[in-house]
Design a protein around this motif. Structure first.
Motif, short mmCIF file in Angstrom:
data_model
loop_
_atom_site.label_atom_id
_atom_site.label_comp_id
_atom_site.label_asym_id
_atom_site.label_seq_id
_atom_site.Cartn_x
_atom_site.Cartn_y
_atom_site.Cartn_z
N ARG A 43 11.10 2.77 1.96
CA ARG A 43 10.27 3.12 0.81
C ARG A 43 9.68 4.52 0.97
N ILE A 44 9.20 4.80 2.17
CA ILE A 44 8.60 6.12 2.41
C ILE A 44 9.64 7.22 2.30
N VAL A 45 10.81 6.98 2.91
CA VAL A 45 11.87 8.00 2.87
C VAL A 45 12.28 8.27 1.41
N HIS A 46 12.42 7.21 0.64
CA HIS A 46 12.78 7.39 -0.77
C HIS A 46 11.72 8.15 -1.54
N GLN B 285 0.82 -1.21 0.00
CA GLN B 285 0.00 0.00 0.00
C GLN B 285 0.85 1.26 0.00
N VAL B 286 1.89 1.23 0.84
CA VAL B 286 2.80 2.37 0.91
C VAL B 286 3.44 2.59 -0.46
N GLY B 287 3.76 1.50 -1.15
CA GLY B 287 4.37 1.60 -2.46
C GLY B 287 3.46 2.28 -3.46
N ARG B 288 2.18 2.01 -3.35
CA ARG B 288 1.22 2.54 -4.33
C ARG B 288 0.84 3.97 -4.03
#
Lengths: 155, 385
Positions: free
Chosen positions: B349-352, B221-224
Motif C-alpha cells: 500500500r505504501i509503495v503504491h 491508518q496507512v491507507g488513510r
C-alpha cells in the motif's frame, strides 16, 4: 509515608476493567480505598463535591486518579480539562488509561494536562507490572501536591 | 435563422441606429425584432424585462462611456451575446472587451448586412455553447462539492470506526487474559498440566488477536494517511528501521550487507514502515539458518532505481508470489512462522501510494528478494487512496 488507607479514584465504566485495575493495584503493599465512578459526570461530581457527592469534602481528594478516556456522558479528556481549570483539582495526579494504540490519542491526552498516559496492554501480566510501577511512583516516591487550595492563592 | 430574433440595439446616434436597423432587416428579411435604447439606463431597464436574444452595443452613450458601458450591460445581461458597435480606431478597446466576453465587434460606417448577419448568428451560437458550458461547469462543481462532502463524512465515519475497533475489540481481550490468569493463579498447584496448557492457549489466543487488531489498525491508518513527500536519505531510514527491530531472544548470527542507498523523494515515516516490515520479515524467515545473510541495497535497472531486501531464508514457491501482498494472506503455517499476514499488504500500500511497484523473487529454501521502486521523480503529493 502515610499509614492507613490510600484513596484511589477509578473512573471506569467497564466493571471487568475496574476489577482488573483493583486486583493489579492490590499487589502493592498498601491498603487502598477504591472509589469507583462509572461515567465522566460522576467523576466530576465526586472530585468537585457536587450532586450525589455534595457532602464530600474536596480536601479528601484521592491520592491518584485513574481515568479511562472513553467514559460515558463526559469523556475522560473533557473531565481532565475541567479538573485542570478548577483550582481545587488542578494539581491532582491523573493517569489516563486507554485501550487505543493510535498515536493521535497520546497527543490529545497530554494536551489537557495528563500526568501520565498509559495504554492498557492485552497481556494482563504486563498490565500488572505497569500498575505496580505506577502505584509505587505516584503513591510512594512522588511527593503529593498540597491540597486545599492554599497554594493556589499565592499564584 | 429563426424567424424572430429579438435584438436590443443600444445606440444613441439615430443615424447609426437607422443604418444598423436597415442592415438587420435586409439580413433577416424583416423577421427580426429590434428594440432600441439610446442610453445605458434605458438598455438596462429593457434587459431587465427579458426576452432579448442578442445585444448590439455602442460603448459611447450619454450616461456611460467605454468599457464601463460594456461591464454594466454584461452584468445585467448574464450570458447574453454582445456585439460591440465601435467607431473607427476603437479596435484596441474592442479586442480587450472580447477578451472579457464580448462576442464580436462591428465598425460603424463599414456595416454590411451579410457580415452583421454572420456575426450575429455565430455570436448567438457561441453564447449558447458558452452558457451551456458554464451550466455544466456549475453542475460539475456542485457535484464535486457534494461528493467531497460525502467522502469527508465517510472518512470521519471510518475514523470513528477505527477508533472504536481499537478500543472495543481490545477490552474483552484484556478481560479474557486477565481473568484466565487470575483463575490460574488461584488454582495454583491444584491445576493439572492439561488445564495449565489450556490456560496458556487462552493467553496466546488473546495475544494473537491483540496483534491482529494492531496490524489491522496500522494497515487502515496507512491507507488513510496523506503522503508527505520530502528529500530523504534512505541510508538513514534503513538504519532507523534496523534499530527498531525487535531483539530476538535466541542469539544467532545475522550478517548484514548494507549497500549504498540513494537519496529519494518520499515520505520518510512511511518508508521506515516499509523497511521495518521487509527487514523483520527477512529476520523472521532466516530463523532456521545458522548463518543468516540479509542484504539491503539499491541497483539501477533499465534507468530505474530499484531497492531490494534479500535474504537466504526459507523463501517461498513462486507460484504463490501473487498472494504475498494480500491482507491476511500467509504462505507459512502459524506454527512455523508467526504473523498476521498484514505486513506485506501494508508495504504494498505504501509503495503504491508513492507511485511505485513491488515484487518478489524466491524459491523454496532459496531465500527471497523483495524489490520495489518509488515513483520515478514524479511528484504525487496528497495521494490518499
Amino acid at each position: 509515608m502515610s499509614v492507613g488507607l490510600v484513596d484511589v479514584l477509578i473512573a471506569e465504566d467497564n466493571t471487568a476493567d475496574a476489577e482488573l485495575v483493583q486486583v493489579a493495584l492490590e499487589q502493592n503493599d498498601r491498603s487502598f480505598r477504591f472509589h469507583l465512578v462509572r461515567d465522566g459526570e460522576e467523576a466530576l461530581d465526586f472530585l468537585l463535591s457536587r450532586g450525589w457527592y455534595s457532602e464530600r469534602r474536596y480536601q479528601d481528594a484521592p491520592r491518584l486518579i485513574l481515568l479511562d478516556i472513553r467514559l460515558p456522558k463526559i469523556n475522560g479528556l473533557e473531565v481532565l480539562r475541567v479538573l485542570r481549570h478548577d483550582p481545587r483539582t488542578r494539581l491532582l495526579p491523573v493517569v489516563l488509561l486507554t485501550s487505543s494504540t493510535l498515536e493521535e490519542g497520546v497527543a490529545l491526552g497530554y494536551h489537557p494536562g495528563a500526568n501520565s498516559y498509559i495504554q492498557k496492554p492485552t497481556d494482563f501480566q504486563l498490565f500488572r507490572q505497569i500498575v505496580h510501577h505506577l502505584a509505587r511512583y505516584w503513591l510512594e516516591f512522588n511527593e503529593p501536591p498540597p491540597l486545599g487550595g492554599r497554594v493556589m492563592d499565592s499564584w | 435563422m429563426n424567424p424572430s430574433i429579438r435584438v436590443l440595439l443600444v445606440e444613441d446616434n439615430p443615424g447609426d441606429a437607422r443604418l444598423i436597423r436597415v442592415a438587420l432587416h435586409e439580413w433577416t428579411g424583416g423577421s427580426c425584432v429590434v428594440d432600441v435604447a439610446d442610453h445605458l439606463a434605458g438598455a438596462l431597464l429593457r434587459l431587465e424585462a427579458g426576452g432579448i436574444d442578442i445585444l448590439l452595443l455602442d460603448l459611447g452613450l450619454p450616461d456611460s462611456q467605454g468599457p464601463d458601458t460594456f461591464a454594466a450591460v454584461q452584468r445585467k445581461g448574464a450570458g447574453l451575446p454582445i456585439i460591440l458597435v465601435t467607431g473607427t480606431g476603437d479596435e484596441e478597446i474592442a479586442l480587450e472587451l472580447i477578451r472579457r466576453g464580448a462576442q464580436d465587434y462591428i465598425v460603424k460606417g463599414k456595416i454590411d448586412a451579410q457580415l452583421l448577419g454572420r456575426s450575429m448568428r455565430y455570436a448567438i451560437e457561441r453564447a449558447n455553447i458558452m452558457n451551456e458550458n458554464r451550466r455544466l461547469n456549475e453542475t460539475l462543481e456542485r457535484r464535486v462539492i457534494d461528493r467531497t462532502r460525502q467522502l469527508e463524512a465517510a472518512n470521519r465515519e471510518l475514523e470513528t470506526f477505527t477508533y472504536s475497533v481499537s478500543h472495543d475489540l481490545r477490552a474483552p481481550l484484556r478481560h479474557i487474559d486477565g481473568f484466565a490468569r487470575l483463575v490460574r493463579e488461584r488454582a495454583g498447584d491444584t491445576l493439572d498440566p492439561t488445564s495449565r496448557h489450556y490456560m496458556d492457549s487462552i493467553h496466546e489466543g488473546t495475544q494473537q488477536m491483540g496483534q491482529l487488531i494492531d496490524d489491522l489498525l496500522h494497515l487502515a491508518q496507512v491507507g488513510r494517511q496523506v503522503v508527505r513527500m520530502g528529500r530523504t536519505k534512505l541510508d538513514t531510514i534503513v538504519q532507523e528501521a534496523l534499530a527498531g527491530l525487535d531483539q530476538e531472544p535466541e542469539k544467532r548470527e545475522i550478517r548484514w550487507t548494507l549497500g549504498p542507498m540513494p537519496e529519494i523523494e518520499c515520505d520518510a515515516g512511511l518508508m521506515r514502515i516499509v523497511f521495518m516490515n521487509l527487514l523483520s520479515n527477512a529476520v523472521k524467515y532466516t530463523r532456521p539458518r545458522r548463518q543468516a545473510h540479509i542484504e539491503v541495497a539499491a541497483e539501477l535497472i533499465r534507468g530505474r532505481t530499484v531497492l531490494y531486501v534479500r535474504d537466504n531464508g526459507v523463501g517461498f514457491k513462486m507460484k504463490y508470489a501473487d498472494k504475498l501482498f494480500g491482507a491476511f494472506q500467509r504462505l507459512h503455517r502459524a506454527d512455523e512462522f508467526e504473523g498476521t499476514g498484514i505486513g506485506l499488504a501494508t508495504v504494498q500500500r505504501i509503495v503504491h501510494k508513492h507511485g511505485g511497484e513491488i515484487w518478489a523473487e524466491s524459491d523454496t529454501d532459496q531465500g527471497a528478494t523483495f524489490y520495489f521502486t518509488i515513483g520515478e521523480g514524479r511528484e504525487r503529493p496528497d495521494v490518499t487512496t
